[in-house]
Scaffold this active site. Sequence first.
Site, short mmCIF file in Angstrom:
data_model
loop_
_atom_site.label_atom_id
_atom_site.label_comp_id
_atom_site.label_asym_id
_atom_site.label_seq_id
_atom_site.Cartn_x
_atom_site.Cartn_y
_atom_site.Cartn_z
CG ASP A 62 9.15 0.16 2.15
OD1 ASP A 62 8.14 0.90 2.09
OD2 ASP A 62 9.33 -0.64 3.07
CG ASP A 64 5.45 -1.05 -0.67
OD1 ASP A 64 6.60 -1.50 -0.83
OD2 ASP A 64 4.89 -0.95 0.44
CG ASP A 143 -3.23 1.18 7.33
OD1 ASP A 143 -3.12 1.92 6.33
OD2 ASP A 143 -2.26 0.76 7.98
#
Length: 446
Positions: A62, A64, A143
Site C-alpha cells: 500500500d 501511505d 519502528d
Amino acid sequence: MSEPEEKRGGPQVLARAEHTISRAAMSPNALKVLYRLHGAGFLAYLVGGAVRDLLLGRRPKDFDIGTNARPQQVRQLFRNARVIGRRFRLVMVRFASEVVEVATFRRSPEPPEIEEGETADVLAPTPDVDEYGTPEEDAWRRDFTVNALFYNIADFSVIDHVGGLADLDAGVIRTVGPPRLRFAEDPVRMMRAVEYAARLGFRLEDELADATASMHPEIRRAAPARIAYELLESLKGGSALRIFRGLEDASLLGHIVPEAHAATVSGNGAVLWSLLASADERYRKDERVGEETLLALLFLPQFLAALQKAGERLPPAGDIERLAREQLEPAMLRLAISHYRGHVVRSSLLLLTRMMAPAKSGKHVLRTVRHEAFSTAWQVMHLLAEVDGRYRSALAAWEHPVSQALAGRAPAVEATKLGREEAARGRRRGRRGGRRHNRPKPAGAP
Ligand code: ATP
Ligand code: MG
C-alpha cells in the site's frame, strides 16, 4: 525521542537522479493525492513501507502518505475522504480499487491504535496539537530505519533522517533509536522486526537481536488484537515459513501461539513448516488462501497429533469436537479472534476429520459442502494432502462428489458398507443417531 539533527549533519537527501524510484511504479491514486496536497501548498511525502519496497524494487502493498496538513485540511481537499481514529486522526481517501491513507506528521512514539472502521466525530476533541510534529520527528517515531524513509513529491527526492538508506544497502533491520526502549514502548515491534527480516531476507542488527533475546516475554503485554493482526500479516504475504521460523528462533512463538511452538518441540515441526511452505507457494502462484485457512494451519499439527494419540481409529465425533475445542478455544480467546472466525477455524478441523473417511452418502456430501466452514476445510485438506501423502486418497475420494455438489448436482457416492450400516441404523433409531463402533480409520493413522 529525536536527537537534534544538526548533531548528525542533517538528513541524507538523494536527488531524483540518485535513486531508482520511478513514479511509474506508484499507484496513480497515491500520486493524485500527493500532487493535490503539494498543489495546495503542503508537504506531501510517500512514507513507510512503500518507499522501502520501491527502493528494493519490490511491489508495495500500500502507499501511505505523510503531510503537514491537518486531517481536516486533508479532508477538505478530497471529496472521497473520511477521517478515522480517535487519538491519531488519519484520513482515508477512497478510490474504486484502493484506499490511500494520509497521516499528519506526528511525534508520538506510541504504536498505532486506530480501530477498524472508526469514524471520528467532527465534535470529538482534536488530538493535542503537540502530538503533531515535523517530518524529522515523524521519522524518529517510526519502528525501523528502513521503514522511516520519505519520498518527496515536490522534487522527487528521497529523504533519510535515520540512516535507513545505509541499512537498506546492508540488509539490516535496525530500530530507530535504542531497541530496548522501542520494544518497551511497543513489544509488537519485536514481531515486526522478525517479520521484515524474513520477508526482505535481511538480518537483525545485533543489539536488536540481543534485546529480543531478553525481552521476548514482554510480547505478552501487547494488545491481543495487534498480535493477531501481525500474525495474519505474517501468514499472508508469501513468507510465512521464514517468518514463523524466525518467530520460533526469537522465542516469540511460544508466547503468541504456544500451540504452534508445541508442534515444533514435539516432533511435529516438519508438518507445520511444510504447511506454511505450501501456503507460501499458493501465494506465489496468486492463489487465494483464506485467513481462516491460514490460522487453522497453525493449530493443525497438534490437532492431528492429538487425534492420532487418541487411537488408531478416529474417535467419535463428540470426542473430536471436544478435542478441537480444547485445542483452539484458549488460543482464540488469547488472540481476541472473533467468535465467528473462531467457530469457522474450529469447524474446519472437524470437517477435515469428516473428510478423512469416505463420504457415506450424497446427503453427507451436501451437508458437508453447505457448512459455513467448508471452503476453509477444503483448502486445509488440499494443503494437508500436499504435504502428507497419507491424506491424498482421502481427498481424492471426496473430490468428485464435492465438485458435483458445488456445481449444484446431486453427488454420486458409492454406497460404502459403512454408509449402508449407518443408513440402516438411522432408520432404526430415527435422528438421534448413536455411538458408532465401526469407526473409520483416519487417513493419517499409523
Ligand atoms: P507492509 O509492507 O507490511 O505494509 P509497512 O512498512 O507499510 O509494511 P505498516 O504496518 O503498513 O508497515 O505500517 C506503515 C508504517 O508505519 C511503517 O513502515 C512504520 O514506519 C510505521 N509503523 C507501523 N507500525 C509501527 C509501530 N508499531 N511502531 C512504530 N512505527 C510503526
Ligand atoms: Mg503498509
